[in-house]
Design an enzyme around this catalytic site. Structure first.
Site, short mmCIF file in Angstrom:
data_model
loop_
_atom_site.label_atom_id
_atom_site.label_comp_id
_atom_site.label_asym_id
_atom_site.label_seq_id
_atom_site.Cartn_x
_atom_site.Cartn_y
_atom_site.Cartn_z
N ASP A 100 1.18 8.66 3.45
CA ASP A 100 1.29 7.33 4.02
C ASP A 100 2.20 7.41 5.25
O ASP A 100 3.15 8.19 5.29
CB ASP A 100 1.90 6.38 2.97
CG ASP A 100 1.95 4.94 3.44
OD1 ASP A 100 1.01 4.21 3.15
OD2 ASP A 100 2.95 4.58 4.10
N GLU B 178 -2.93 2.51 6.22
CA GLU B 178 -2.30 3.69 6.81
C GLU B 178 -2.19 4.83 5.80
O GLU B 178 -1.43 5.79 6.01
CB GLU B 178 -0.91 3.34 7.35
CG GLU B 178 0.12 3.01 6.30
CD GLU B 178 0.13 1.54 5.87
OE1 GLU B 178 1.14 1.11 5.32
OE2 GLU B 178 -0.89 0.84 6.11
#
Length: 566
Positions: free
Chosen positions: A432, A475
């Protein structure tokens, strides 16, 4: 070595045939010279209108040979037949070399003399009124003539290395040749009878019947060949209805083309939008390795011109055709070519090129049949490419260009089942982007998207063939690593973290450094099934986030972290 053998065998027939023909000249009754010329002229017509046959031709000229043999004897039969062959094939050539023409004339002379010997041994000299006793002799002459003729032609074809026609067998050639001979025997007998009763006028009129027989034989042969070509097309259509990838379709085109027509080498070029050229994707024959990977640009050479024009072309003799006479590559080593575009709804998919060492190896019928095969293949290729594009679109993330969550779910199931069946490890990295919301808030979503695009490229290039990189959502990214255990996957995760940390992201008005956190889990150590593997890797990622970010955490390390931190 084969060429030397072929030349030797050819001249071992031509030499004796010419010698015998010269010796027989003194035995001719030249008072009937004009009649001999008429018979020879009719033989020329029969030979010139012969039925085109793979590796040869079928002619009714034997009827004239038999009639001449009965009326004037073996010398006249040998001379008239030889003259008919030399004139018909020498002055109106059909792609035969001079050596081939001489061989055909010589083997005819030898076949006549062998038949004459058999007839004399069985029934005495021919030339008198036909009696019951001479019928057996004439049948012996016909049978021996047929066998010697067929054996010598087979010898010529075998030593020349010519390819056997893919739709025909040796039995077909023997059967058709025998059918022609049997049809000519009664016509030859009737010719000899009419000559004695009415003179040359009866022979000339009966020769029209001979041409009718040849026409019927032509229809029969062409119909049988057409039926076999249709059967080959049926096999192609049935095969293309199966679920084949592009490479399998291209290999099928070359294979099925050889079922219709023999060729030395063949290659299929497909249009590559990325390279802006036609790229060789499949090849067959002795030049297969040299052709593989070759490229042709739009309009380049004869092949590129045909591909762009969209209409098939035949090269009967590359050494004489000005379009390819000076073109390099295959056109310098082979003689005959067919170049056929692959078109699907006027879309240029590719082009097929097949060539052979023989001149005049291909004809319009071949071109038509192979064009049908190429048309079917082009549609199948276009459909397959379209389906692949749709699948790629469905499995690809629209922003980053890597695989999406849908494909990740599918691939995870496949790889997990494979790992369990083979007893191999499987690892998963979940990662992430740290503080990604701040990037969006401060620099805008355009900048955030640019970061994700560049990060996806970095991950894909770094992982390569070792694993599958997917955008899991937002993301967050997921990396499947078949064959990796947790420790090895952790080492790769550390390399990826450092790679991203040191990379300068080319995003305007934004600090160039980006940080990522990574969590790692593996099968069978950390999870019993695919869903648990995702859950454990996600927990490890959460642990990395809660313990300071910009780090790698393995699921097995979570127990060592402070409980309140994750």
């Amino acid at each position: 070595m084969r060429r030397l053998t072929h030349v030797a065998c050819t001249w071992l027939v031509v030499g004796p045939g010419a010698w015998v023909l010269a010796r027989l000249f003194s035995s001719l009754d030249l008072d009937y010279g004009g009649h001999f010329l008429v018979f020879a002229g009719l033989g020329v017509a029969a030979e010139w209108l012969a039925v085109n046959f793979p590796h040869g031709q079928l002619s009714g000229g034997f009827a004239l040979v038999l009639a001449t043999f009965i009326l004037f004897g073996a010398p006249a039969a040998a001379w008239t037949g030889a003259l008919a062959t030399l004139i018909s094939q020498g002055f109106w050539p059909r792609g035969n070399s001079l050596r081939t023409v001489l061989f055909n004339a010589a083997q005819h002379v030898l076949a006549v003399m062998a038949g004459n010997y058999a007839c004399h041994r069985l029934a005495g000299p021919a030339g008198d009124q036909i009696s019951t006793g001479q019928v057996a002799g004439l049948l012996a002459f016909s049978g021996v003539y047929f066998l010697v003729n067929h054996l010598l032609v087979s010898l010529y074809i075998t030593t020349s290395g010519k390819y056997r026609h893919p739709l025909l067998s040796r039995g077909d050639a023997l059967r058709w040749d025998g059918l022609t001979c049997l049809s000519c025997i009664p016509v030859g007998l009737l010719m000899s009878y009419l000559y004695r009763e009415t003179g040359l006028s009866g022979v000339v009129l009966l020769s029209l019947l001979l041409l009718v027989i040849q026409f019927v034989l032509r229809l029969y042969v062409h119909t049988e060949l057409a039926n076999r070509e249709l059967l080959a097309l049926y096999h192609v259509a049935r095969a293309l209805n199966q679920k084949l990838d592009v490479q399998e379709i291209l290999d099928l085109v070359l294979k099925e083309t050889r079922r219709v027509v023999s060729y030395h080498s063949g290659v299929v070029y497909l249009w590559s939008g990325e390279k802006c050229c036609y790229e060789a994707r499949a090849a067959a024959g002795p030049f297969r390795d040299k052709l593989a990977g070759s490229m042709i640009f739009k309009g380049e050479g004869f092949t590129g011109w045909v591909a762009e024009k969209g209409e098939p072309e035949i090269i009967y003799n590359a050494r004489e055709d000005p379009r390819v006479r000076h073109e390099p590559g295959l056109f310098q080593v082979l003689r005959s070519f067919m170049v056929i575009p692959l078109l699907a709804d006027n879309r240029k998919v590719g082009v097929l090129v097949i060539g052979d060492k023989r001149p005049f190896a291909f004809n319009e019928n071949h071109l038509h049949t192979i064009s049908v095969i190429c048309g079917q293949a082009a549609v199948a290729i276009a459909s397959t490419l379209l389906m692949k594009q749709l699948e790629d679109s469905a499995n690809t993330d629209g922003l980053t260009g890597i695989y999406n969550h849908r494909y990740f779910t599918y691939r995870l199931g496949v790889e997990f089942q494979r790992a369990r069946d083979a007893g191999l490890p499987l690892a998963l990295i979940m990662l992430d982007v740290d503080n990604f919301k701040l990037i969006n808030d401060r620099f805008g979503h355009v900048a955030g998207d640019a970061v994700l695009v560049e990060l996806a490229r970095l991950l894909r290039d770094a992982v390569g063939e070792r694993g599958v990189v997917c955008r899991y959502g937002g993301e967050e990214f997921a990396i499947l690593l078949p064959g990796f255990d947790s420790a090895r996957a952790g080492e790769l995760a550390g390399d990826l973290r450092r790679l991203v940390r040191e990379h300068h992201f080319a995003v305007k008005d934004m600090p160039r450094q980006v940080r990522i956190s990574l969590g790692v889990a593996g099968y069978p150590r950390d999870a019993r099934d695919a869903d648990m593997l995702v859950k454990m890797a996600d927990r490890a990622l959460y642990g990395a986030k809660r313990t300071g970010k910009d780090r790698v955490v393995l699921y097995g390390q979570l127990a060592d972290l402070p409980r309140q931190e994750w």
